[in-house]
Write an enzyme that holds these catalytic residues in place. Sequence first.
Site, PDB file in Angstrom:
ATOM      1  N   GLY A   1       0.835  -1.189   0.000  1.00 26.04           N
ATOM      2  CA  GLY A   1       0.000   0.000   0.000  1.00 26.04           C
ATOM      3  C   GLY A   1       0.875   1.244   0.000  1.00 26.04           C
ATOM      4  O   GLY A   1       2.010   1.203   0.488  1.00 26.04           O
TER       5      GLY A   1
ATOM      6  N   GLN B   1       3.051   9.891   1.046  1.00 27.18           N
ATOM      7  CA  GLN B   1       4.349   9.205   1.098  1.00 27.18           C
ATOM      8  C   GLN B   1       5.221   9.501  -0.115  1.00 27.18           C
ATOM      9  O   GLN B   1       6.395   9.159  -0.128  1.00 27.18           O
ATOM     10  CB  GLN B   1       4.143   7.695   1.230  1.00 27.18           C
ATOM     11  CG  GLN B   1       3.538   7.310   2.574  1.00 27.18           C
ATOM     12  CD  GLN B   1       3.331   5.821   2.662  1.00 27.18           C
ATOM     13  OE1 GLN B   1       2.337   5.311   2.166  1.00 27.18           O
ATOM     14  NE2 GLN B   1       4.270   5.111   3.258  1.00 27.18           N
TER      15      GLN B   1
ATOM     16  N   CYS C   1       5.718  -0.108   7.054  1.00 30.19           N
ATOM     17  CA  CYS C   1       5.342   1.102   6.332  1.00 30.19           C
ATOM     18  C   CYS C   1       6.564   1.555   5.536  1.00 30.19           C
ATOM     19  O   CYS C   1       7.673   1.589   6.082  1.00 30.19           O
ATOM     20  CB  CYS C   1       4.924   2.179   7.330  1.00 30.19           C
ATOM     21  SG  CYS C   1       4.513   3.755   6.566  1.00 30.19           S
ATOM     22  N   LEU C   2       6.361   1.911   4.272  1.00 29.55           N
ATOM     23  CA  LEU C   2       7.508   2.321   3.443  1.00 29.55           C
ATOM     24  C   LEU C   2       8.166   3.598   3.973  1.00 29.55           C
ATOM     25  O   LEU C   2       9.320   3.855   3.682  1.00 29.55           O
ATOM     26  CB  LEU C   2       7.079   2.504   1.985  1.00 29.55           C
ATOM     27  CG  LEU C   2       6.656   1.212   1.254  1.00 29.55           C
ATOM     28  CD1 LEU C   2       6.194   1.526  -0.161  1.00 29.55           C
ATOM     29  CD2 LEU C   2       7.782   0.191   1.236  1.00 29.55           C
TER      30      LEU C   2
ATOM     31  N   HIS D   1      -4.611   1.388   7.506  1.00 24.97           N
ATOM     32  CA  HIS D   1      -3.260   1.970   7.612  1.00 24.97           C
ATOM     33  C   HIS D   1      -3.115   3.168   6.663  1.00 24.97           C
ATOM     34  O   HIS D   1      -2.629   4.241   7.053  1.00 24.97           O
ATOM     35  CB  HIS D   1      -2.209   0.897   7.292  1.00 24.97           C
ATOM     36  CG  HIS D   1      -0.798   1.402   7.267  1.00 24.97           C
ATOM     37  ND1 HIS D   1       0.106   1.123   8.268  1.00 24.97           N
ATOM     38  CD2 HIS D   1      -0.127   2.177   6.371  1.00 24.97           C
ATOM     39  CE1 HIS D   1       1.264   1.710   7.982  1.00 24.97           C
ATOM     40  NE2 HIS D   1       1.144   2.349   6.832  1.00 24.97           N
ATOM     41  N   GLU D   2      -3.556   2.976   5.418  1.00 24.13           N
ATOM     42  CA  GLU D   2      -3.405   4.050   4.422  1.00 24.13           C
ATOM     43  C   GLU D   2      -4.335   5.226   4.734  1.00 24.13           C
ATOM     44  O   GLU D   2      -3.971   6.385   4.517  1.00 24.13           O
ATOM     45  CB  GLU D   2      -3.657   3.532   3.011  1.00 24.13           C
ATOM     46  CG  GLU D   2      -2.729   2.396   2.553  1.00 24.13           C
ATOM     47  CD  GLU D   2      -1.244   2.665   2.751  1.00 24.13           C
ATOM     48  OE1 GLU D   2      -0.831   3.840   2.701  1.00 24.13           O
ATOM     49  OE2 GLU D   2      -0.500   1.693   2.987  1.00 24.13           O
TER      50      GLU D   2
ATOM     51  N   HIS E   1      -2.713   7.525   7.047  1.00 29.10           N
ATOM     52  CA  HIS E   1      -1.764   8.438   6.380  1.00 29.10           C
ATOM     53  C   HIS E   1      -2.463   9.716   5.926  1.00 29.10           C
ATOM     54  O   HIS E   1      -1.916  10.814   6.054  1.00 29.10           O
ATOM     55  CB  HIS E   1      -1.147   7.771   5.147  1.00 29.10           C
ATOM     56  CG  HIS E   1       0.070   6.959   5.441  1.00 29.10           C
ATOM     57  ND1 HIS E   1       1.230   7.526   5.925  1.00 29.10           N
ATOM     58  CD2 HIS E   1       0.325   5.634   5.319  1.00 29.10           C
ATOM     59  CE1 HIS E   1       2.141   6.570   6.085  1.00 29.10           C
ATOM     60  NE2 HIS E   1       1.620   5.419   5.723  1.00 29.10           N
TER      61      HIS E   1
HETATM   62 ZN   LIG Z   1       2.443   3.545   5.747  1.00 27.66          ZN
END
Ligand SMILES: [Zn+2]
Length: 183
Positions: free
Chosen positions: A45, A50, A104-105, A146-147, A150
């Site tokens: 994701g 991000q 998470c990236l 999660h997204e 963000h």
């Molecule tokens: Zn993330």
Amino acid sequence: MSLAICTYGNPILRKKAVEVTEITGEIHELAKDMLETMYEERGVGLAAEQVGRTERMYVIDIPSDSDMDDEGQRENPDIAMPMVLINPKVTGHTEDVQVGPEGCLSFPDIFANVERWYEVDAEYMDLEGHIRKIHAKGLLARAIQHELDHLDGILLVDRMSHVKKVAIGGKLKRLVKETKRAL
Ligand SMILES: [Zn+2]
């Protein structure tokens, strides 16, 4: 085109994303670039913030072999991947929660157990401007939550236990330092 990932310490990750009012060519382009970036970074994701953008949108691609419950049954066999979710909302959930490891990236090499709803109802706009309603379970439901965090400026570090946060305190500090140096 693959885009640079904003890591923890970059102030954009704390911004509240802005609703997309029109599906323009630019939005199509951004979705394509975000998918490319997510695949390159091996994530499941990725939210617009991000990659340094404030559009309220994210992309998800859960590989079919990760879309399994404990008995090896597909959790979301009818939901096609990849997904581009524009102005997404969680409109409902069952009472079941699941604690599971999350990465998470924007937090490279950091994983933490996070409690999420096991099943959610979500509503979003697709790239054709159609409103879609889905019922998602398991890892897909986790990724949707999660997204969505963000887009509201909420990060993995806010969802992990205090004990975990203390345990990886040095790692987090180094990450912030590296991020700030690269800005
Ligand atoms: Zn993330």
